[in-house]
Design an enzyme around this catalytic site. Structure first.
Site, PDB file in Angstrom:
ATOM      1  N   LYS A  92      32.403  48.477  37.142  1.00  0.00           N
ATOM      2  CA  LYS A  92      32.696  49.342  35.993  1.00  0.00           C
ATOM      3  C   LYS A  92      32.512  48.562  34.688  1.00  0.00           C
ATOM      4  CE  LYS A  92      36.405  51.940  33.818  1.00  0.00           C
ATOM      5  NZ  LYS A  92      37.728  52.526  33.907  1.00  0.00           N
ATOM      6  N   GLU A 140      33.831  37.805  40.268  1.00  0.00           N
ATOM      7  CA  GLU A 140      33.365  37.790  41.660  1.00  0.00           C
ATOM      8  C   GLU A 140      32.012  38.484  41.777  1.00  0.00           C
ATOM      9  OE1 GLU A 140      36.370  38.593  40.605  1.00  0.00           O
ATOM     10  OE2 GLU A 140      37.936  38.090  42.071  1.00  0.00           O
ATOM     11  N   GLY A 188      38.711  52.433  38.158  1.00  0.00           N
ATOM     12  CA  GLY A 188      37.957  51.821  39.256  1.00  0.00           C
ATOM     13  C   GLY A 188      38.393  52.341  40.613  1.00  0.00           C
ATOM     14  N   ARG A 189      39.700  52.472  40.816  1.00  0.00           N
ATOM     15  CA  ARG A 189      40.204  52.902  42.130  1.00  0.00           C
ATOM     16  C   ARG A 189      40.045  54.397  42.356  1.00  0.00           C
ATOM     17  NH1 ARG A 189      43.781  50.793  38.685  1.00  0.00           N
ATOM     18  NH2 ARG A 189      45.547  52.010  37.919  1.00  0.00           N
ATOM     19  N   GLU A 243      47.848  49.540  42.965  1.00  0.00           N
ATOM     20  CA  GLU A 243      47.387  49.178  41.623  1.00  0.00           C
ATOM     21  C   GLU A 243      47.815  50.270  40.632  1.00  0.00           C
ATOM     22  OE1 GLU A 243      43.067  48.669  40.415  1.00  0.00           O
ATOM     23  OE2 GLU A 243      43.554  46.583  40.755  1.00  0.00           O
ATOM     24  N   HIS A 246      50.053  48.386  69.699  1.00  0.00           N
ATOM     25  CA  HIS A 246      50.182  47.145  70.474  1.00  0.00           C
ATOM     26  C   HIS A 246      50.397  45.945  69.564  1.00  0.00           C
ATOM     27  CE1 HIS A 246      49.093  49.184  74.214  1.00  0.00           C
ATOM     28  NE2 HIS A 246      48.396  49.959  73.409  1.00  0.00           N
ATOM     29  N   LYS A 271      43.329  36.435  36.512  1.00  0.00           N
ATOM     30  CA  LYS A 271      41.890  36.220  36.259  1.00  0.00           C
ATOM     31  C   LYS A 271      41.691  35.118  35.227  1.00  0.00           C
ATOM     32  CE  LYS A 271      40.610  41.091  36.956  1.00  0.00           C
ATOM     33  NZ  LYS A 271      40.096  42.303  36.328  1.00  0.00           N
TER      34      LYS A 271
END
Ligand code: F6P
Length: 557
Positions: A210, A216, A277-278, A363, A394, A520
């Site tokens: 965005k 990253e 973004g999410r 977030e 399990h 960051k």
């Protein structure tokens, strides 16, 4: 937040009424609740689009539900929802509209916000995405050496990764385009493993960010560019930079930075600052998904979102699925003190759904101050987690069944499998086996098994206590006919609006994420400390200082 909404919901009569009510019903066991209200299993359900939700196994009475609906009214949920849908700047700390619902409006809808014809803009981008992915899928778009593109690698992180990853896996049955892979982590293992064995001449990278400023993503994209040019080059030299245009496209809101990175903005697919973004998998961020499934199925995905949006916008609060689920989450977390929420899809293809929801919900609602900056007075933001059933059974279900913590859970399942296999004796279906586990688990979590029942089976007296299943663990069952593109859109929209409802009740801004910023900048400041040749100055605290020195020694510095 609209002006009618209270800042502190816990100071309202509606909240106090729920507190008092919790005193009287909080200890009731689901066995008793069902005995008192035998029809609830049939009646405490809601259908929206293809989804069938059963919330009868929540620890609520009909009175609780009425009081929770009062709470939604007191919090101004309908007015705040309408303000969001109109494009008001309800993301107050960033002064932005919150309009992910506009991403799935049909072409004929009308919405003008801040002077912008939002629907025309959205469909303009969707058309460009459709044209591009048609060319990619048909082989008309080729790489720099004229080869057909057979692999698309999406490079992004957070909302620019988790949504596409989750939807791509969920819709693998509908994928008939190029192979799609994802790189997100700045851990070099991710890029190296994902590109291993790929032919650069047949690979296209979608750089999805965005902001186009995420470390990253830019680091991975730079490394991918090098990988491409070195791979396309001959005799040990790199290919010409011009090859990038045929192997890199960008998805971003920031044309300037895309261009500065070296991607032609003609190969950029845009979106807008009003898409968080999410909340962006249904924007151009879904380009890699569209490459895999094609524009028609992507349109079905968007239509699924839209169907739930319409329901959220119009259904009365007491019959409104996201409102009910949001309220039940508030009931569990703020009144019963449940800190976490398990999401348990009985569908391997929804293997990344919980991870996707972690960003969407945590977030958004992991905040300690309200929209007006004052501290919250009740816990906010459930910790979402989960794994597909039956694997989870399990692993961690032991704690769900007999642990000391209350973990409400959403179970997701489908009537029809997309593929089925006969069971061992050849007579049954593995899908039926899967779903019998779903129904058994929700039943046992609710009703448990008492000491008397266990002793009556002849269990040794000293083992009885260990075998007692307390029950009274709340679940919601969410069923759909099958895992289609539309159903995936419906599920995502459902949880998006659950987040909205809870954020509104808690009075927080669910659409900013300031809490991720300091980490960051600190990482950026620490990188030269890790890599410098000379011994660095001591860090502010002794722990970080010692860790940095230990790491540097491990790297021979
Ligand atoms: O650091 C968190 C975050 O800002 C998320 O909100 C976002 O989805 C992710 O990083 C990636 O951001 P971008 O799409 O701008 O690269």
């Amino acid at each position: 937040m609209t002006s009618t909404a209270p800042s502190d919901i816990t100071a309202t009569p509606a909240w106090r009424a729920l507190l008092a009510h919790h005193q009287s019903v909080g200890a009731l066991h689901l066995r008793q609740i069902f005995a008192d209200d035998p029809e609830r299993g049939r009646e405490l359900t809601v259908d929206v689009a293809d989804l069938h939700l059963d919330y009868s196994k929540q620890r609520v009475t009909r009175e609780t539900l009425a009081l929770l609906v009062d709470l939604a009214e007191a919090a101004g949920v309908p007015a705040h929802r309408d303000a969001m849908l109109r494009g008001e700047h309800i993301n107050t700390s960033e002064d932005r509209a919150v309009l992910h619902t506009a991403l799935r409006l049909p072409r004929e809808a009308e919405l003008v916000v801040d002077g912008q014809d939002v629907v025309a803009d959205v469909h303009g981008v969707l058309d460009r995405m459709g044209e591009f992915t048609d060319r990619l899928r048909s082989g008309e778009w080729t790489g720099a050496t004229g080869e057909r593109i057979t692999t698309v690698v999406n490079i992004g992180i957070g909302g620019s990764d988790l949504g596409p990853v989750m939807v791509h896996q969920a819709l693998r049955h509908h994928a008939d385009g190029p192979d799609v892979r994802f790189v997100s982590n700045v851990d070099p293992a991710d890029l190296v493993a994902t590109t291993a064995g790929l032919d650069p001449a047949r690979t296209l990278f979608v750089v999805a960010s965005k902001t186009f400023g995420t470390l990253e993503t830019l680091t991975n994209a730079t490394a991918a560019k090098r990988w491409l040019l070195e791979g396309l080059g001959e005799d040990g030299s790199s290919a010409d930079e011009s090859a990038v245009a045929k192997h890199f496209v960008a998805v971003s809101t920031n044309a300037e930075k895309v261009s500065a990175f070296g991607i032609d903005t003609a190969n950029m697919f845009g979106f807008w600052d009003w898409v968080g973004g999410r909340y962006s998998v249904d924007s151009a961020i879904g380009l890699s998904v569209m490459a895999a499934i094609g524009r028609d199925r992507f349109a079905e995905l968007l239509d699924g979102f839209h169907q739930v949006d319409v329901h959220f916008a119009t259904a009365p609060l007491a019959e409104n699925a996201p409102v009910l689920l949001g309220l039940l989450g508030v009931w569990s977390s703020s009144f019963f003190g449940a800190g976490s929420k398990a999401v348990l899809p009985y569908s391997n293809d929804l293997g990344r759904f919980a991870a996707y929801l972690q960003q969407l919900t945590m977030e958004s609602n992991g905040k300690s101050v309200r929209a007006d900056g004052t501290p919250v007075t009740t816990p906010t933001g459930e910790v979402y987690w989960g794994e597909p059933g039956t694997n989870g059974q399990h692993a961690f279900y032991q704690l769900l069944h007999q642990g000391t913590r209350l973990v409400p859970a959403d179970f997701l399942g489908f009537a029809e499998p997309l593929e089925d296999v006969a069971t061992m004796d050849g007579t049954g279906s593995m899908h039926d086996l899967l779903m019998s586990n779903f129904f058994a688990q929700t039943k046992v979590l609710a009703f448990g098994k008492t000491a008397e029942e266990i002793a009556a089976e002849g269990t040794a007296a000293d083992v009885v206590a260990h075998k007692v299943m307390p029950g009274n663990r709340p679940t919601t069952s969410i069923l759909a006919p099958r895992l289609t593109p539309s159903v995936v859109g419906q599920l995502v929209a459902l949880y998006e609006h659950v987040v909205f409802v809870q954020g509104t009740i808690w009075g927080i801004d669910s659409f900013d994420q300031w809490g991720v910023e300091l980490g960051k900048t600190q990482a950026q400041a620490l990188t030269p400390v890790l890599t410098a040749e000379a011994a660095p100055a001591p860090q502010d605290d002794s722990s970080t200082d010692a860790l940095v020195r230990w790491y540097r020694a491990g790297r021979g510095r």
